[in-house]
Design a protein around this motif. Structure first.
Motif, PDB file in Angstrom:
ATOM      1  N   ARG A 193       0.835  -1.217   0.000  1.00 18.61           N
ATOM      2  CA  ARG A 193       0.000   0.000   0.000  1.00 18.61           C
ATOM      3  C   ARG A 193       0.862   1.256   0.000  1.00 18.61           C
ATOM      4  O   ARG A 193       0.579   2.215  -0.733  1.00 18.61           O
ATOM      5  CB  ARG A 193      -0.938   0.003   1.211  1.00 18.61           C
ATOM      6  CG  ARG A 193      -1.942   1.169   1.194  1.00 18.61           C
ATOM      7  CD  ARG A 193      -2.678   1.286   2.515  1.00 18.61           C
ATOM      8  NE  ARG A 193      -1.793   1.700   3.597  1.00 18.61           N
ATOM      9  CZ  ARG A 193      -1.401   2.959   3.794  1.00 18.61           C
ATOM     10  NH1 ARG A 193      -1.778   3.928   2.972  1.00 18.61           N
ATOM     11  NH2 ARG A 193      -0.603   3.259   4.803  1.00 18.61           N
ATOM     12  N   LEU A 194       1.907   1.256   0.824  1.00 19.93           N
ATOM     13  CA  LEU A 194       2.787   2.424   0.866  1.00 19.93           C
ATOM     14  C   LEU A 194       3.470   2.639  -0.476  1.00 19.93           C
ATOM     15  O   LEU A 194       3.633   3.774  -0.934  1.00 19.93           O
ATOM     16  CB  LEU A 194       3.821   2.252   1.976  1.00 19.93           C
ATOM     17  CG  LEU A 194       3.299   2.357   3.413  1.00 19.93           C
ATOM     18  CD1 LEU A 194       4.401   2.034   4.412  1.00 19.93           C
ATOM     19  CD2 LEU A 194       2.722   3.742   3.682  1.00 19.93           C
ATOM     20  N   ALA A 195       3.883   1.554  -1.123  1.00 21.05           N
ATOM     21  CA  ALA A 195       4.501   1.668  -2.449  1.00 21.05           C
ATOM     22  C   ALA A 195       3.493   2.206  -3.455  1.00 21.05           C
ATOM     23  O   ALA A 195       3.831   3.026  -4.313  1.00 21.05           O
ATOM     24  CB  ALA A 195       5.027   0.308  -2.899  1.00 21.05           C
ATOM     25  N   ALA A 196       2.236   1.755  -3.347  1.00 20.35           N
ATOM     26  CA  ALA A 196       1.192   2.240  -4.255  1.00 20.35           C
ATOM     27  C   ALA A 196       0.954   3.732  -4.053  1.00 20.35           C
ATOM     28  O   ALA A 196       0.691   4.461  -5.019  1.00 20.35           O
ATOM     29  CB  ALA A 196      -0.100   1.454  -4.032  1.00 20.35           C
ATOM     30  N   GLU A 197       1.077   4.220  -2.816  1.00 18.03           N
ATOM     31  CA  GLU A 197       0.920   5.653  -2.573  1.00 18.03           C
ATOM     32  C   GLU A 197       2.010   6.451  -3.294  1.00 18.03           C
ATOM     33  O   GLU A 197       1.745   7.487  -3.896  1.00 18.03           O
ATOM     34  CB  GLU A 197       0.952   5.942  -1.069  1.00 18.03           C
ATOM     35  CG  GLU A 197      -0.318   5.564  -0.342  1.00 18.03           C
ATOM     36  CD  GLU A 197      -0.337   6.098   1.077  1.00 18.03           C
ATOM     37  OE1 GLU A 197       0.737   6.475   1.587  1.00 18.03           O
ATOM     38  OE2 GLU A 197      -1.437   6.139   1.674  1.00 18.03           O
ATOM     39  N   VAL A 198       3.240   5.941  -3.195  1.00 13.04           N
ATOM     40  CA  VAL A 198       4.349   6.613  -3.883  1.00 13.04           C
ATOM     41  C   VAL A 198       4.073   6.674  -5.376  1.00 13.04           C
ATOM     42  O   VAL A 198       4.211   7.713  -6.023  1.00 13.04           O
ATOM     43  CB  VAL A 198       5.675   5.874  -3.613  1.00 13.04           C
ATOM     44  CG1 VAL A 198       6.805   6.456  -4.461  1.00 13.04           C
ATOM     45  CG2 VAL A 198       6.046   5.963  -2.136  1.00 13.04           C
ATOM     46  N   ARG A 199       3.657   5.541  -5.950  1.00 13.31           N
ATOM     47  CA  ARG A 199       3.451   5.460  -7.398  1.00 13.31           C
ATOM     48  C   ARG A 199       2.230   6.270  -7.848  1.00 13.31           C
ATOM     49  O   ARG A 199       2.260   6.901  -8.898  1.00 13.31           O
ATOM     50  CB  ARG A 199       3.287   4.004  -7.811  1.00 13.31           C
ATOM     51  CG  ARG A 199       4.553   3.192  -7.637  1.00 13.31           C
ATOM     52  CD  ARG A 199       5.576   3.514  -8.701  1.00 13.31           C
ATOM     53  NE  ARG A 199       5.073   3.137  -9.998  1.00 13.31           N
ATOM     54  CZ  ARG A 199       5.223   3.869 -11.105  1.00 13.31           C
ATOM     55  NH1 ARG A 199       5.835   5.028 -11.055  1.00 13.31           N
ATOM     56  NH2 ARG A 199       4.754   3.444 -12.254  1.00 13.31           N
ATOM     57  N   ALA A 200       1.142   6.250  -7.067  1.00 12.85           N
ATOM     58  CA  ALA A 200      -0.067   6.973  -7.476  1.00 12.85           C
ATOM     59  C   ALA A 200       0.223   8.455  -7.626  1.00 12.85           C
ATOM     60  O   ALA A 200      -0.231   9.099  -8.583  1.00 12.85           O
ATOM     61  CB  ALA A 200      -1.188   6.740  -6.460  1.00 12.85           C
ATOM     62  N   LYS A 201       1.000   9.006  -6.699  1.00  9.20           N
ATOM     63  CA  LYS A 201       1.333  10.432  -6.798  1.00  9.20           C
ATOM     64  C   LYS A 201       2.266  10.691  -7.971  1.00  9.20           C
ATOM     65  O   LYS A 201       2.130  11.689  -8.680  1.00  9.20           O
ATOM     66  CB  LYS A 201       1.967  10.919  -5.500  1.00  9.20           C
ATOM     67  CG  LYS A 201       2.154  12.435  -5.475  1.00  9.20           C
ATOM     68  CD  LYS A 201       2.614  12.916  -4.109  1.00  9.20           C
ATOM     69  CE  LYS A 201       2.731  14.441  -4.096  1.00  9.20           C
ATOM     70  NZ  LYS A 201       3.188  14.945  -2.778  1.00  9.20           N
ATOM     71  N   GLU A 202       3.239   9.781  -8.199  1.00  5.88           N
ATOM     72  CA  GLU A 202       4.131   9.920  -9.351  1.00  5.88           C
ATOM     73  C   GLU A 202       3.330   9.956 -10.646  1.00  5.88           C
ATOM     74  O   GLU A 202       3.584  10.761 -11.540  1.00  5.88           O
ATOM     75  CB  GLU A 202       5.123   8.756  -9.410  1.00  5.88           C
ATOM     76  CG  GLU A 202       6.228   8.811  -8.391  1.00  5.88           C
ATOM     77  CD  GLU A 202       7.179   7.638  -8.499  1.00  5.88           C
ATOM     78  OE1 GLU A 202       8.246   7.699  -7.869  1.00  5.88           O
ATOM     79  OE2 GLU A 202       6.869   6.663  -9.214  1.00  5.88           O
ATOM     80  N   ILE A 203       2.377   9.042 -10.755  1.00  7.93           N
ATOM     81  CA  ILE A 203       1.574   8.953 -11.969  1.00  7.93           C
ATOM     82  C   ILE A 203       0.731  10.218 -12.142  1.00  7.93           C
ATOM     83  O   ILE A 203       0.605  10.745 -13.244  1.00  7.93           O
ATOM     84  CB  ILE A 203       0.676   7.699 -11.910  1.00  7.93           C
ATOM     85  CG1 ILE A 203       1.554   6.445 -11.934  1.00  7.93           C
ATOM     86  CG2 ILE A 203      -0.304   7.677 -13.091  1.00  7.93           C
ATOM     87  CD1 ILE A 203       0.820   5.184 -11.548  1.00  7.93           C
ATOM     88  N   ALA A 204       0.164  10.719 -11.037  1.00  7.75           N
ATOM     89  CA  ALA A 204      -0.653  11.932 -11.105  1.00  7.75           C
ATOM     90  C   ALA A 204       0.167  13.131 -11.564  1.00  7.75           C
ATOM     91  O   ALA A 204      -0.333  14.014 -12.267  1.00  7.75           O
ATOM     92  CB  ALA A 204      -1.291  12.219  -9.751  1.00  7.75           C
TER      93      ALA A 204
END
Length: 319
Positions: A193-204
């Motif tokens: 989940r923490l990794a997904a948070e990092v990636r979601a913001k990168e993608i945004a």
């Protein structure tokens, strides 16, 4: 240039799996399962370099397919030749890093024979990697603090920030799809989940896809000796140990960007590709290839009224 608003399948770290290369900055599009490059006039590229949106480079050989492994390539309009190494997983050229067989390639991707030069570049690369790791850690800490302070944006809201509600809705939809297919639900994993948070913001922050396939970190995972697509480096090295099987890191990422709802993301992942087959996202979410995926981390970041999702799925190591 390809005009696309959401990703297909990203960050596959299974060494036996095929990964489509990044969308191209060079005008045209990847076709035929992502192995060949079609120009705007409909012809295929041969014996030429292709530049991706994200600073990655590929080389298409005489057979029209992107090359992998070590290749000796002649400079354009020149007599000199250089050796380059291309990722066997997706064809992306290695640069400013060591190859799996221990050779250093410089910032242009050229194999370095001079040990002194390699040492200098190694030191510079280590400094850059340290800075990148610190930035990644800070991003994860900021994401966690945002969640703890209850400042997440609600699903459908125009406020910028993480939407825990939208992420939970997406997780429920994915597990419902698994239930419909006779599969057990995926268990939430905090590290994913923490990794997904990092990636979601990168993608945004890169809605055109420039952060989707290549992150700043190296492609090669020294702790296992396996190569991986770089989005998986959002998962900490310590956390990745939970999902190691042999020399493979059993984690894959699916992402959707610039969508308006969790339902839209799922609908895209579960639609057919251009060949009329199920997209790879669906195969991994439902685990139809039998890799034993049992863990998941989901995040949604809202920006400019649009939703950006990252989903990491993993197969926990068997004890």
């Amino acid at each position: 240039m390809m005009n696309i608003k959401r990703a297909a399948v990203l960050g596959i770290a299974l060494s036996t799996l095929f990964c489509v290369p990044a969308f191209a900055k060079t005008e045209g599009q990847w076709v035929n399962d992502g192995r060949q490059f079609q120009k705007p006039d409909g012809t295929l590229a041969y014996n030429e370099w292709i530049e991706g949106d994200n600073g990655s480079f590929f080389y298409v050989g005489a057979d029209g397919n992107y090359v992998t492994g070590w290749r000796t390539i002649r400079e354009t309009n020149g007599e000199a030749t250089h050796e380059y190494y291309f990722n066997p997983a997706d064809g992306a050229m290695f640069y400013s890093t060591y190859t799996p067989d221990g050779f250093w390639v410089n910032g242009d991707g050229v194999k370095v024979e001079d040990p002194a030069a390699a040492a200098t570049e190694t030191a510079e690369g280590a400094q850059q990697e340290t800075a990148q790791t610190e930035a990644q850690t800070q991003a994860a800490e900021t994401a966690a603090e945002t969640a703890d302070s209850g400042q997440q944006a609600e699903a459908g809201s125009l406020a910028e920030g993480y939407s825990a509600t939208a992420a939970a809705e997406l997780l429920a939809l994915l597990n419902q799809e698994r239930s419909n297919a006779g599969q057990e639900p995926l268990a939430e994993n905090e590290d994913l989940r923490l990794a997904a948070e990092v990636r979601a913001k990168e993608i945004a922050e890169n809605p055109g896809g420039s952060s989707i396939y290549v992150r700043p970190e190296q492609h090669y995972m020294s702790e296992t000796g396996a190569m991986t697509d770089s989005s998986v480096t959002a998962v900490s090295q310590e956390a990745r140990k939970q999902f190691v099987r042999g020399n493979s890191i059993m984690i894959t990422e699916s992402a959707a960007w610039s969508v308006q709802s969790p339902e839209e993301a799922v609908a895209d992942w579960f639609s057919k590709n251009d060949s009329g087959e199920d997209k790879t996202n669906k195969k991994y979410i439902l685990d139809t290839l039998g890799y034993g995926f049992d863990s998941i981390g989901v995040s949604c970041y809202v920006k400019d009224g649009r939703q950006f999702y990252s989903v990491f799925i993993g197969a926990a190591s068997q004890s």
